[in-house]
Write an enzyme that holds these catalytic residues in place. Sequence first.
Site, PDB file in Angstrom:
ATOM      1  CG  ASP A  68      -2.208   0.700   1.077  1.00 20.91           C
ATOM      2  OD1 ASP A  68      -2.337   1.466   0.107  1.00 20.91           O
ATOM      3  OD2 ASP A  68      -3.095   0.511   1.930  1.00 20.91           O
ATOM      4  CG  ASP A  71      -9.282   2.617  -0.474  1.00 20.82           C
ATOM      5  OD1 ASP A  71      -8.869   1.464  -0.640  1.00 20.82           O
ATOM      6  OD2 ASP A  71      -8.647   3.487   0.155  1.00 20.82           O
TER       7      ASP A  71
HETATM    8  C1  DGJ Z   1      -5.835   1.923   1.919  1.00 16.08           C
HETATM    9  C2  DGJ Z   1      -6.216   0.692   1.154  1.00 16.08           C
HETATM   10  O1  DGJ Z   1      -6.684   1.031  -0.100  1.00 16.08           O
HETATM   11  C3  DGJ Z   1      -7.239  -0.082   1.953  1.00 16.08           C
HETATM   12  O2  DGJ Z   1      -7.671  -1.205   1.222  1.00 16.08           O
HETATM   13  C4  DGJ Z   1      -6.617  -0.498   3.246  1.00 16.08           C
HETATM   14  O3  DGJ Z   1      -5.560  -1.385   3.003  1.00 16.08           O
HETATM   15  C5  DGJ Z   1      -6.123   0.730   4.001  1.00 16.08           C
HETATM   16  N1  DGJ Z   1      -5.272   1.529   3.190  1.00 16.08           N
HETATM   17  C6  DGJ Z   1      -5.390   0.330   5.257  1.00 16.08           C
HETATM   18  O4  DGJ Z   1      -4.844   1.403   5.873  1.00 16.08           O
END
Ligand code: DGJ
Length: 757
Positions: free
Chosen positions: A479, A549
């Site tokens: 991430d 997201d």
């Molecule tokens: C952003 C990601 O896109 C989410 O899926 C998740 O992993 C969060 N970060 C966790 O902080």
Amino acid sequence: MKIHVDEALGLFHLQSKDSSYIFQVVEGYPAHLYWGAQLNHDAGLAHILELRERCSFSPNPVPANRPLSLDTLPQEYPQYGTSDFRQPAYQAQLDDGSRITELKYSGYRIAPGKPKLTGLPAVYTESEKEAATLYLYLKDEYSGLKVTLLYTVFAEHSAIARSAFFEQEGSAIIRLEQAMSASVDLSDSRYQALYLSGAWARERHIQRRDLAPGALRLESRRGSSSHQMNPFLALLRPEATEDHGDVYGFSLVYSGNFAAQAEVEQFNQTRVSIGINPSDFSWKLEPGQSFQTPEVIMVYSGEGIGGMSRTYHRLYRQRLCRGKHRDQVRPILINNWEATYFNFDADKIEALAQEARPLGIELFVLDDGWFGKRDNDDSSLGDWFEHERKLPEGLSGLAKRVNEQGLQFGLWVEPEMVSPDSELYRQHPDWCLHAPGRRRTEARSQLILDLSREEVCDYLYDTLSKVFASAPITYVKWDMNRNMTEIASAQAPSDRQKETAHRYMLGLYDLLERLTTSFPDILFESCSGGGGRFDPGMLYYMPQTWTSDDTDAIERLAIQYGTSIVYPASTMGAHVSAVPNHQVHRMTSFALRGDVAMSGNFGYELDLSSLSQEEKTLAARQVAQYKEIRSLVQQGEMYRLLSPFEGRGDTAWMFVSEDQSEAFVAFFRVLAEPNGPIRRLTLKGLDPNKRYKLEAGVSAAAAASGAKGSADDASAFREAFGGQSFMGDQLMRIGLVVSDLQGDFASLTFRLQAVEA
Ligand code: DGJ
């Protein structure tokens, strides 16, 4: 595929599968002649070049040749300051402070295959027969600057890979201030621009608009390719559609700041350029030093936007993504993020895995919150050791428990970041990007590690290697959750500070290369707050990306449809999540959520224990169905049928196997229509002479079983067509009536299987 050279005429004709790209050297300047549908090779091509004397405001680099003006000549790599007033492809400052260089043709070389680009992601070949590369040499005799333009053509793809390689062969320092990957001058401006813009949670929405005199500029200055603008631009004829017409795509294989521009000039020629964004870039070239730009993949399609997309899909799926997972079907996963956020411990995770097992889910992904003292997003990034309270038996203990439930174990990391409240930051406060004496701007309470520094990358390599080796980890979600500010490095000298943003990318790419080489069995998925770094650069290292997201099924129609303009379904993570949806609070049926997610790398991201028995039954059916269709979705050809950006938002797409013996079709009705017309869904990509048997999908089956949240919205379709067979031509020319679907947010999926005629 062939590269023809007529040395007497200085003419280069590059044939890539069914396209042609032609240029000719005129008075030492490579002049662009043509790009489009494939032409026969013929000396008469030189007549494409048209030089006509214009008014005195078009200067003449060769005084005796008044028709020749760099300001009107279509060029391959135009320069600044020597009479072309349009956007240059590069700019360089010499030691004396002047910024004039004049590149002239100095030779060429053709080699089979395609070279690697040192330190950068790029499309590759597996055998030399797949491609051929032209190296076109340009030289500024005064300064010693040499530029090699690389053009690769492919036997199986109507694509051209272009990049530029700079070398200082002279004795003085040169500072590159701009170095685009490619510039192309098209001979008119009757084009529209198509590009993918958005924001967090609504990435890659399609924009299409006319070109007009002046420049259209797309860019990111955020230190990553960004949610806001994808590193992609297409020009297409106004009459071009999804299936017909000329389309020219430019997709940059890069994950940092980029710029793409389409400039319509005074005589209605259009100059397209794409590459690293010059706004936060410069590169010092000492004598003997070199600089390689990222590459751009240019695709010509005479079969509309869909034709362009399928070329990108095939090329990126087969010759950009790498590693053993490239050709393997991807596991169905359950991710705990939207199920638990930071609130979990080993028992809770094991319980989730236990719920997942009977459904047939294959992989458990432990998301954010497993390390340091991380119970919210205020701390611990950088402290890549287990959270003692949550995981008393460590990662290995937890992985064992998950494995015992019959699931593989995957892990989330965000290695590029550091929390000010972390042991790492307290030990190395200068390891983050920052400018001396200035505020270190936080976002989500985090700063960015300075990956332009070798020691930082080495530290991350060692630390992550230990984590990845500490347990049977088969998947990693990588991430990156903020944009860059104060882009400066504590280690770089003042005259190289402006190299930091690009050096960061080189450091990141090198780190990823080392880790993916050391852990070839791990399936890596990249993520940046969802789709903030969904670009070809990341796909070279990690063959899939968390698309957004935003897990709302209706929003996902637009996001996944827009993403598919360039990227294949095998690169898109797509999960079923809870309702009301956590991003938009919308209610949709479990069946619809499954149908949308099944058009990508399928998974779940919710608390499975909160599902009703009917929903669990449906989830098990979805998993079983996805296992049957996943090779089609992940490796088949995608055809878009209805766009969420048009009309009432109804969306449809389908995937067809290479041999056209199988297809999977998904149709989504966003809003019910009162007393609406009869609508037929016409299909694409089938063999017109094959007979196909139709099998209704899970949504219909679920509806029949009365699963909670699944209105029987497809009963009419099922009754009319289920189990019947139709000829491919009929399905593509006449289609099937889908207007009887009931209610808002309804979906319908079905499979087609070729049967004996
Ligand atoms: C952003 C990601 O896109 C989410 O899926 C998740 O992993 C969060 N970060 C966790 O902080």
